[in-house]
Scaffold this motif. Sequence first.
Motif, PDB file in Angstrom:
ATOM      1  N   LEU A 105      -4.936 -20.866 -13.730  1.00 56.80           N
ATOM      2  CA  LEU A 105      -4.028 -19.779 -13.390  1.00 56.80           C
ATOM      3  C   LEU A 105      -3.816 -19.793 -11.878  1.00 56.80           C
ATOM      4  O   LEU A 105      -4.767 -20.009 -11.116  1.00 56.80           O
ATOM      5  N   TYR A 106      -2.605 -19.531 -11.444  1.00 57.35           N
ATOM      6  CA  TYR A 106      -2.343 -19.526 -10.010  1.00 57.35           C
ATOM      7  C   TYR A 106      -1.360 -18.420  -9.645  1.00 57.35           C
ATOM      8  O   TYR A 106      -0.550 -17.971 -10.456  1.00 57.35           O
ATOM      9  N   TRP A 107      -1.471 -17.981  -8.413  1.00 62.83           N
ATOM     10  CA  TRP A 107      -0.561 -16.989  -7.847  1.00 62.83           C
ATOM     11  C   TRP A 107      -0.392 -17.341  -6.377  1.00 62.83           C
ATOM     12  O   TRP A 107      -1.361 -17.371  -5.624  1.00 62.83           O
ATOM     13  N   ALA A 108       0.822 -17.613  -5.947  1.00 67.05           N
ATOM     14  CA  ALA A 108       1.079 -18.002  -4.569  1.00 67.05           C
ATOM     15  C   ALA A 108       2.232 -17.190  -4.012  1.00 67.05           C
ATOM     16  O   ALA A 108       3.231 -16.931  -4.700  1.00 67.05           O
ATOM     17  N   GLU A 109       2.092 -16.792  -2.755  1.00 68.14           N
ATOM     18  CA  GLU A 109       3.150 -16.106  -2.025  1.00 68.14           C
ATOM     19  C   GLU A 109       3.532 -16.980  -0.838  1.00 68.14           C
ATOM     20  O   GLU A 109       2.690 -17.299   0.002  1.00 68.14           O
ATOM     21  N   LEU A 110       4.811 -17.371  -0.765  1.00 69.45           N
ATOM     22  CA  LEU A 110       5.292 -18.246   0.299  1.00 69.45           C
ATOM     23  C   LEU A 110       6.376 -17.525   1.090  1.00 69.45           C
ATOM     24  O   LEU A 110       7.292 -16.925   0.512  1.00 69.45           O
ATOM     25  N   THR A 111       6.280 -17.587   2.402  1.00 63.94           N
ATOM     26  CA  THR A 111       7.312 -17.033   3.264  1.00 63.94           C
ATOM     27  C   THR A 111       8.067 -18.158   3.951  1.00 63.94           C
ATOM     28  O   THR A 111       7.484 -19.144   4.399  1.00 63.94           O
TER      29      THR A 111
ATOM     30  N   THR B  36     -21.940 -23.663 -18.405  1.00 67.10           N
ATOM     31  CA  THR B  36     -22.831 -24.402 -19.293  1.00 67.10           C
ATOM     32  C   THR B  36     -22.818 -25.845 -18.816  1.00 67.10           C
ATOM     33  O   THR B  36     -22.125 -26.197 -17.864  1.00 67.10           O
ATOM     34  N   ASP B  37     -23.568 -26.707 -19.514  1.00 71.44           N
ATOM     35  CA  ASP B  37     -23.556 -28.119 -19.136  1.00 71.44           C
ATOM     36  C   ASP B  37     -22.193 -28.761 -19.350  1.00 71.44           C
ATOM     37  O   ASP B  37     -21.909 -29.825 -18.805  1.00 71.44           O
ATOM     38  N   GLN B  38     -21.325 -28.134 -20.152  1.00 70.87           N
ATOM     39  CA  GLN B  38     -20.019 -28.708 -20.473  1.00 70.87           C
ATOM     40  C   GLN B  38     -18.845 -27.919 -19.895  1.00 70.87           C
ATOM     41  O   GLN B  38     -17.692 -28.331 -20.044  1.00 70.87           O
ATOM     42  N   VAL B  39     -19.102 -26.780 -19.262  1.00 70.03           N
ATOM     43  CA  VAL B  39     -18.001 -25.917 -18.813  1.00 70.03           C
ATOM     44  C   VAL B  39     -18.210 -25.524 -17.352  1.00 70.03           C
ATOM     45  O   VAL B  39     -19.274 -25.010 -16.985  1.00 70.03           O
ATOM     46  N   ASN B  40     -17.205 -25.766 -16.531  1.00 69.22           N
ATOM     47  CA  ASN B  40     -17.196 -25.350 -15.128  1.00 69.22           C
ATOM     48  C   ASN B  40     -16.048 -24.381 -14.898  1.00 69.22           C
ATOM     49  O   ASN B  40     -14.955 -24.564 -15.454  1.00 69.22           O
ATOM     50  N   ALA B  41     -16.276 -23.368 -14.080  1.00 72.19           N
ATOM     51  CA  ALA B  41     -15.239 -22.410 -13.708  1.00 72.19           C
ATOM     52  C   ALA B  41     -15.077 -22.421 -12.190  1.00 72.19           C
ATOM     53  O   ALA B  41     -16.024 -22.696 -11.448  1.00 72.19           O
ATOM     54  N   TYR B  42     -13.874 -22.113 -11.723  1.00 72.21           N
ATOM     55  CA  TYR B  42     -13.565 -22.190 -10.310  1.00 72.21           C
ATOM     56  C   TYR B  42     -12.716 -21.004  -9.886  1.00 72.21           C
ATOM     57  O   TYR B  42     -11.935 -20.477 -10.669  1.00 72.21           O
ATOM     58  N   ALA B  43     -12.861 -20.626  -8.643  1.00 75.64           N
ATOM     59  CA  ALA B  43     -12.002 -19.619  -8.037  1.00 75.64           C
ATOM     60  C   ALA B  43     -11.844 -19.965  -6.567  1.00 75.64           C
ATOM     61  O   ALA B  43     -12.796 -20.417  -5.920  1.00 75.64           O
ATOM     62  N   SER B  44     -10.642 -19.770  -6.038  1.00 73.53           N
ATOM     63  CA  SER B  44     -10.440 -20.110  -4.633  1.00 73.53           C
ATOM     64  C   SER B  44      -9.326 -19.281  -4.032  1.00 73.53           C
ATOM     65  O   SER B  44      -8.460 -18.748  -4.736  1.00 73.53           O
TER      66      SER B  44
ATOM     67  N   GLY C  80      -8.338 -24.431  -3.678  1.00 72.40           N
ATOM     68  CA  GLY C  80      -9.595 -24.508  -4.402  1.00 72.40           C
ATOM     69  C   GLY C  80      -9.417 -24.680  -5.871  1.00 72.40           C
ATOM     70  O   GLY C  80      -8.902 -25.667  -6.327  1.00 72.40           O
ATOM     71  N   ALA C  81      -9.807 -23.664  -6.636  1.00 73.38           N
ATOM     72  CA  ALA C  81     -10.107 -23.836  -8.035  1.00 73.38           C
ATOM     73  C   ALA C  81      -8.957 -24.315  -8.864  1.00 73.38           C
ATOM     74  O   ALA C  81      -7.812 -24.153  -8.544  1.00 73.38           O
ATOM     75  N   GLY C  82      -9.266 -24.909  -9.978  1.00 69.34           N
ATOM     76  CA  GLY C  82      -8.263 -25.357 -10.922  1.00 69.34           C
ATOM     77  C   GLY C  82      -8.862 -26.194 -11.998  1.00 69.34           C
ATOM     78  O   GLY C  82     -10.044 -26.376 -12.064  1.00 69.34           O
ATOM     79  N   ALA C  83      -7.993 -26.687 -12.829  1.00 65.03           N
ATOM     80  CA  ALA C  83      -8.421 -27.498 -13.957  1.00 65.03           C
ATOM     81  C   ALA C  83      -7.900 -28.897 -13.811  1.00 65.03           C
ATOM     82  O   ALA C  83      -6.724 -29.111 -13.622  1.00 65.03           O
ATOM     83  N   ALA C  84      -8.764 -29.868 -13.899  1.00 64.43           N
ATOM     84  CA  ALA C  84      -8.333 -31.268 -13.787  1.00 64.43           C
ATOM     85  C   ALA C  84      -7.626 -31.678 -15.055  1.00 64.43           C
ATOM     86  O   ALA C  84      -8.006 -31.333 -16.142  1.00 64.43           O
ATOM     87  N   ALA C  85      -6.561 -32.435 -14.878  1.00 61.99           N
ATOM     88  CA  ALA C  85      -5.835 -32.930 -16.033  1.00 61.99           C
ATOM     89  C   ALA C  85      -6.435 -34.220 -16.505  1.00 61.99           C
ATOM     90  O   ALA C  85      -6.735 -35.067 -15.720  1.00 61.99           O
ATOM     91  N   LEU C  86      -6.605 -34.312 -17.814  1.00 61.52           N
ATOM     92  CA  LEU C  86      -7.042 -35.579 -18.387  1.00 61.52           C
ATOM     93  C   LEU C  86      -6.143 -35.909 -19.563  1.00 61.52           C
ATOM     94  O   LEU C  86      -6.132 -35.206 -20.537  1.00 61.52           O
TER      95      LEU C  86
ATOM     96  N   LEU D  12      -7.552 -19.750 -10.277  1.00 63.61           N
ATOM     97  CA  LEU D  12      -8.656 -19.545 -11.210  1.00 63.61           C
ATOM     98  C   LEU D  12      -8.589 -20.658 -12.246  1.00 63.61           C
ATOM     99  O   LEU D  12      -7.540 -20.863 -12.868  1.00 63.61           O
ATOM    100  N   GLY D  13      -9.687 -21.377 -12.413  1.00 67.33           N
ATOM    101  CA  GLY D  13      -9.636 -22.511 -13.324  1.00 67.33           C
ATOM    102  C   GLY D  13     -10.864 -22.647 -14.185  1.00 67.33           C
ATOM    103  O   GLY D  13     -11.940 -22.128 -13.865  1.00 67.33           O
ATOM    104  N   LEU D  14     -10.682 -23.362 -15.286  1.00 67.79           N
ATOM    105  CA  LEU D  14     -11.765 -23.643 -16.227  1.00 67.79           C
ATOM    106  C   LEU D  14     -11.618 -25.080 -16.701  1.00 67.79           C
ATOM    107  O   LEU D  14     -10.536 -25.498 -17.103  1.00 67.79           O
ATOM    108  N   LYS D  15     -12.727 -25.827 -16.623  1.00 70.82           N
ATOM    109  CA  LYS D  15     -12.741 -27.203 -17.108  1.00 70.82           C
ATOM    110  C   LYS D  15     -13.859 -27.341 -18.129  1.00 70.82           C
ATOM    111  O   LYS D  15     -15.003 -26.983 -17.852  1.00 70.82           O
ATOM    112  N   SER D  16     -13.516 -27.884 -19.277  1.00 70.46           N
ATOM    113  CA  SER D  16     -14.516 -27.965 -20.349  1.00 70.46           C
ATOM    114  C   SER D  16     -14.522 -29.345 -20.969  1.00 70.46           C
ATOM    115  O   SER D  16     -13.477 -29.987 -21.125  1.00 70.46           O
TER     116      SER D  16
END
Length: 782
Positions: free
Chosen positions: A586-592, A527-535, A13-19, A569-573
């Motif tokens: 920001l990301y946190w992953a646990e892999l087995t 806001t109209d210019q800022v989106n936040a995400y969590a997944s 899910g969430a994140g920040a798109a690179a431009l 957790l992400g923020l795009k502005s």
Amino acid sequence: MRRLSLRLSALTGAGAAALCASTAYAAPDSAPNWRTAATGTATSASSIAVDAADAADLTEVVVTARRTAERAQDVPIPLSVVSGDALERSGGYTLVDIQNRVPNLVAFNSNPRNSSVGIRGIGVSSAADGLDTSVGVYVDGVYLGRPGMALQDLIDVEQVEVLRGPQGTLFGRNSSAGVLNITTRRPSFTPGATFEVSLGDYDYRQFRGSVTGPLIADRLAGRLTVFRTDRDGVLKNPRTGVAGNSIGRFGVRGQLLFTPTESLSARLIAEYSDENDTCCVSVVNQVFDPAISATTRRTLQAFAVLGFTPAVSQDVYDANAPQKMRTDQKAVSAEVNWDLGFGDLTSISAWRYWHFDPLQDSDNTPLDILQKNAAITKDWQWSQELRLASKPGRLTWQTGLYLFRQKLKDHYVLNQFGSDAGAFYTVYNRLSNPSAPVVNIAAGSQYLGDTTAITESWAVFGQANYDLTDRLILTAGLRYTHDERHGTTVTSTRGTPYGPTSIPFNYDITVDGGNWSYLVSATWRLTDQVNAYASYSTGYKAAGLNLNSSVSAGTPLVLEPEEVQDGELGLKSSLWGNRATLNANLYWAELTGLQANIYPSNGAKSYLANVGDVRARGVELEGAVEVTSQLTLSANGSYNDVSYSDYPNGPCPVGQTAPCDMTGRPVYQAPRWTAAANAEWRGDLGNGIEPFALVQYSYRSAVFGSVDDAPYSRIKGYALLNLRAGARFGDRYEVSAWVSNALDEFYLATLGSASVPGAGSWGATGQPGAPRTAGVTLRADF
């Protein structure tokens, strides 16, 4: 035979798109709102995108990361986008060029078969017949079963999307680390043609050409793309006289776009490419102290008796056998989009064949101990994907079915022994046992292996977005997948090969199972210019088979699946009247059960294994700003803390006794820091003359080149600087001069121990990056 339960990944899910401003694409005048509602793919991103150079809005990058055309700023996925126009303006055309433009991506090829792509430190393992990739690579919606299939030059590309984190809910094959989503330019009903020629150092020559236009007005359009890239080798070989790491690639792609009605379109793609060069040779970075181990001392002494003393070198490789990398592939795919009124139906059918026929020195020395090592590979794959997507609304959804079959056949020349083999092993053995018998090996004797691997997979999936309010969107995805993999390997010998390195084995293994994977995410319009995400999502890579390793301790025949739990957790502005973007993730992953290739320090054959559990956490930042109408700046960076959270029985470096506790140690080929900065200036002198200049800088911190984190495998951090300047003359002609690796930085892409099978490791060798090169490019657009 063994059967395992498999788990498949979900789309993160969430994140920040690179431009990057120089890579941005702008949407048409009727730009979508803050979240494009359309979920169908009847209109692809490549059919509606235009060049950012003609637009002032940096926020309207269109991507298909969720199998639909959306603004990148609205997609709740950690995502970077590099447009084809940006690659062409900078002269880039390989996955390594992409690596140097986006954070947390590693791409290199120790040869076309053993190419690797990793994201956030996960996925960098050598190719294996019974193993999937952790990073899925897609070209025009088609999954590539082997990373080497993507090594052809990225010519006439629309854009490259790098999706970080596990992907699976909407993509064909599940990927535990991320996805590279590559789209090529479509046929156009507007006639056009582009031709480009580049000339440079080391007799570098590249030609790119594409022609497009209507074949039947408003009904049938075509596109033909051709490329050829050649360059002499950059590493001298005093034994053969043939320089190493040359380039020789050719490809052609033909397309037809058929639009019989306004509601139905079909795109047919046929392509062929080949490679024939001296790719991927290594230099000696270190010669071990004989005191490091008894086997190392005996190996170096045996070398000396036969007249060879290894030496460190940065621009010479000393091998007596020729180096040839020969690859060819062909493919056909068909994408059909049908507007059904209530929704959009998409079908993607594909077939691909890949053939690899190498010739390389097995012992990496000028001695004729092992003449040849080759894995002659033939790979066939078939895939079918069906997707049904709703029309825009408060509730939007997609559902689909995916089928995949891959058949791979390998003929291995595991070792072909040379005229020095008997003398070398006799001396090596007698250094520890003076009464050891003479080893008699006829030159040309072979240790062979024949492998067949068949993978079959099917999946059903669904994902939905619901606008809970005007500013809050909830997303959920679910997928069930069934995988079955069957493999056989039979070894044989010819002549009189050396027995201790020619162990017979006969494998017949099957593993299968099913898996549920899921995704839940929320998107807030702050806001109209800022989106936040969590997944939160689960990720997966199927169980694997260890088909090419001799029977010995520590070589399991079946590898457990990789399973990932990932939070984002992400923020795009969008700032400054949409002339700037600033995104963070920001990301946190646990892999087995990380699957990786282990190279024993005693010279034994490498093998695959689950190398413990991994924790990856970090931050990714990306931004761009249009300072003026002529100057655009962009930058990105990442901090990636990825280490083994539980790996008590790891492999050991040369000179240490197994087992070695790797818990808490960094994962190999995972730079902790990456950074890139780009500046692009475009002027106007009048009379249609538009000068331009580009500066590209990238940095990657130090990494370990082998799973055991051996000190001698530590690859130093490095920075690269690329420069380009030129002018555009009207709407048709362009000329530019360029310098790649302008500071002539010496750096290594790979690094690990070098050994002779049946003896000991004697040094560390690695594949160097290209030196400073310069040249000119001429381009014409019609």
